[in-house]
Design an enzyme around this catalytic site. Structure first.
Site, PDB file in Angstrom:
ATOM      1  N   SER A  40     -15.030  -1.910   3.245  1.00  0.00           N
ATOM      2  CA  SER A  40     -15.236  -1.099   2.038  1.00  0.00           C
ATOM      3  C   SER A  40     -14.873  -1.875   0.775  1.00  0.00           C
ATOM      4  O   SER A  40     -15.424  -1.605  -0.289  1.00  0.00           O
ATOM      5  CB  SER A  40     -14.500   0.242   2.116  1.00  0.00           C
ATOM      6  OG  SER A  40     -13.122   0.095   2.305  1.00  0.00           O
ATOM      7  N   GLY A  41     -13.933  -2.794   0.864  1.00  0.00           N
ATOM      8  CA  GLY A  41     -13.726  -3.793  -0.177  1.00  0.00           C
ATOM      9  C   GLY A  41     -13.290  -3.305  -1.548  1.00  0.00           C
ATOM     10  O   GLY A  41     -13.502  -4.013  -2.526  1.00  0.00           O
ATOM     11  N   GLY A  42     -12.719  -2.099  -1.645  1.00  0.00           N
ATOM     12  CA  GLY A  42     -12.287  -1.626  -2.956  1.00  0.00           C
ATOM     13  C   GLY A  42     -13.229  -0.588  -3.545  1.00  0.00           C
ATOM     14  O   GLY A  42     -13.015  -0.106  -4.659  1.00  0.00           O
ATOM     15  N   LYS A  98     -18.551  -9.045  10.245  1.00  0.00           N
ATOM     16  CA  LYS A  98     -18.032  -8.043   9.303  1.00  0.00           C
ATOM     17  C   LYS A  98     -18.269  -8.569   7.905  1.00  0.00           C
ATOM     18  O   LYS A  98     -17.793  -9.654   7.552  1.00  0.00           O
ATOM     19  CB  LYS A  98     -16.552  -7.792   9.560  1.00  0.00           C
ATOM     20  CG  LYS A  98     -15.923  -6.804   8.584  1.00  0.00           C
ATOM     21  CD  LYS A  98     -14.632  -6.207   9.112  1.00  0.00           C
ATOM     22  CE  LYS A  98     -13.984  -5.305   8.096  1.00  0.00           C
ATOM     23  NZ  LYS A  98     -12.886  -4.504   8.643  1.00  0.00           N
ATOM     24  N   GLU A 155     -15.127 -12.134   9.821  1.00  0.00           N
ATOM     25  CA  GLU A 155     -15.175 -11.443   8.524  1.00  0.00           C
ATOM     26  C   GLU A 155     -15.041 -12.420   7.353  1.00  0.00           C
ATOM     27  O   GLU A 155     -13.935 -12.681   6.877  1.00  0.00           O
ATOM     28  CB  GLU A 155     -14.050 -10.397   8.438  1.00  0.00           C
ATOM     29  CG  GLU A 155     -14.059  -9.627   7.122  1.00  0.00           C
ATOM     30  CD  GLU A 155     -12.870  -8.677   6.957  1.00  0.00           C
ATOM     31  OE1 GLU A 155     -11.869  -8.827   7.666  1.00  0.00           O
ATOM     32  OE2 GLU A 155     -12.961  -7.791   6.111  1.00  0.00           O
ATOM     33  N   ARG A 188      -9.472   0.841   3.457  1.00  0.00           N
ATOM     34  CA  ARG A 188      -9.136   1.692   2.311  1.00  0.00           C
ATOM     35  C   ARG A 188      -9.996   2.950   2.201  1.00  0.00           C
ATOM     36  O   ARG A 188      -9.482   4.034   1.945  1.00  0.00           O
ATOM     37  CB  ARG A 188      -9.215   0.873   1.012  1.00  0.00           C
ATOM     38  CG  ARG A 188      -8.026  -0.037   0.838  1.00  0.00           C
ATOM     39  CD  ARG A 188      -8.271  -1.102  -0.214  1.00  0.00           C
ATOM     40  NE  ARG A 188      -9.183  -2.139   0.259  1.00  0.00           N
ATOM     41  CZ  ARG A 188      -9.576  -3.180  -0.482  1.00  0.00           C
ATOM     42  NH1 ARG A 188      -9.150  -3.284  -1.729  1.00  0.00           N
ATOM     43  NH2 ARG A 188     -10.372  -4.090   0.017  1.00  0.00           N
ATOM     44  N   ARG A 195       0.846  -1.202   0.000  1.00  0.00           N
ATOM     45  CA  ARG A 195       0.000   0.000   0.000  1.00  0.00           C
ATOM     46  C   ARG A 195       0.881   1.252   0.000  1.00  0.00           C
ATOM     47  O   ARG A 195       0.674   2.169  -0.791  1.00  0.00           O
ATOM     48  CB  ARG A 195      -0.908  -0.051   1.240  1.00  0.00           C
ATOM     49  CG  ARG A 195      -1.966   0.973   1.375  1.00  0.00           C
ATOM     50  CD  ARG A 195      -3.327   0.677   0.738  1.00  0.00           C
ATOM     51  NE  ARG A 195      -3.763  -0.677   0.528  1.00  0.00           N
ATOM     52  CZ  ARG A 195      -4.622  -1.361   1.294  1.00  0.00           C
ATOM     53  NH1 ARG A 195      -5.125  -0.813   2.360  1.00  0.00           N
ATOM     54  NH2 ARG A 195      -4.986  -2.590   0.987  1.00  0.00           N
TER      55      ARG A 195
END
Ligand code: 13P
Length: 330
Positions: free
Chosen positions: A260-262, A218, A176, A294, A31
């Protein structure tokens, strides 16, 4: 209400949610590199301090999920990160899984590792100040072939074993099972997969006698795959996400948080607002909030660029996004 349930519920204080700052060393390195930022352990510490040390985050954050390296590091204030968070009323949590590996029965799918030696690690994490934990499984959609029932089931069994050990150690488990955004699938397919994954998960938790009242789920939102060429409206996302959850998540769980997953920060904010509205409209039984990595970090990281002189504007961007996401959740 026992202590674990009270801790789990406290993470859903009105208008508050979680920051996932638990990227593994590998992911954090990638990242930072993607923003042209150096990747030493000291840069990672400064990266964590940018977020964890930002004055005012306690207005929007009830908890922060940390990676092991950060749990043991100190902020610029010379206090250990978990103690400095706790002093500001933010519960420190810890990611405890060991990442994923290919699933032997279906090598294009992944299975999460980390049960070996978990109970000893939990004792250490607790001593360092962690009050909750997270375990992430990933579920990949590919046409009608993936996910396979056996990958869903094996991941659910490991999530249940994790939850059981964590509760026995006196910590709250966040479970999750992330249904990934990547792929060409439709939103309807994502909704069906989320529902199947969660139905299996809660059946397996029941078999393992996991106490549901202190469990936090999650989950991903029901979204069209990132390579589908389709852009969902927030109302479409909300309707399918809440329907999938109503069809699979017992009312007793302490609450549900979203990854949020992208999604872009703006999409993750707008979709959360629509989900919260839809959940209220149908009188959904569980509290809901965010647990973003993210979508909360992106704008600040782009401004920071690893430079001291950019800390203030980067933190201002973080606080601005947090205010919007908190408003969306409430
Ligand atoms: P994202 O919000 O970036 O999806 O991360 C959340 C998370 O905790 C992934 O494990």
């Amino acid at each position: 209400m026992n202590d674990l349930v009270a801790t789990a519920r406290s993470l859903f204080a009105p208008g508050k949610g979680l920051l996932a700052a638990d990227e593994s060393v590998h992911t954090a390195t990638a990242r930072l590199a993607s923003y042209g930022i150096g990747t030493s352990a000291e840069m990672r510490r400064q990266y964590r301090d940018l977020f964890l040390g930002a004055p005012g985050i306690e207005k929007s954050l009830s908890g922060i999920i940390l990676f092991e390296e950060t749990l043991l590091q100190k902020g610029n204030d010379k206090k250990s990160f978990p103690h400095s968070l706790a002093a500001r009323g933010i519960a420190p949590g810890i990611k405890v899984d060991g990442g994923t590996e290919p699933f032997s029965s279906s090598p294009n799918e992944f299975i999460t590792t980390g049960l070996l030696g978990l109970s000893e690690r939990l004792m250490e994490y607790k001593k360092q100040g962690a009050v909750f934990t997270k375990w992430r499984a990933v579920i990949r959609i590919e046409g009608d072939q993936l996910p396979t029932a056996s990958a869903i089931h094996e991941n659910a069994k490991r999530l249940a074993a994790y939850a059981k050990e964590v509760q026995a150690a006196g910590l709250v488990p966040i479970l999750e099972p992330e249904v990934l955004l990547s792929g060409k699938h439709s939103r309807v397919r994502a909704r069906a997969v989320i529902e199947e994954v969660l139905t299996t998960l809660f059946a397996v938790l029941e078999e393992h006698s996991v106490d549901r009242a202190s469990v936090i789920l999650k989950t991903a939102m029901a979204l069209s795959g990132s390579e589908s060429g389709k852009k969902d409206t927030p109302d479409e996302v909300a309707e399918d996400t809440v329907a999938a959850l109503l069809g699979s998540v017992p009312r007793q769980v302490a609450g549900i948080v979203f990854l949020s997953g992208g999604q872009t920060p703006e999409q993750a904010t707008e979709n959360l607002a629509a989900i919260a509205k839809q959940a209220r409209a149908v009188h959904a039984p569980w509290p809901l909030t965010f647990s973003y990595a993210r979508a909360l970090q992106e704008e600040a990281l782009a401004l920071w660029q690893g430079k001291e002189e950019n800390v203030a504007p980067a933190r201002a961007a973080l606080l601005a996004r947090l205010a919007k996401v908190s408003a969306a959740a409430s």
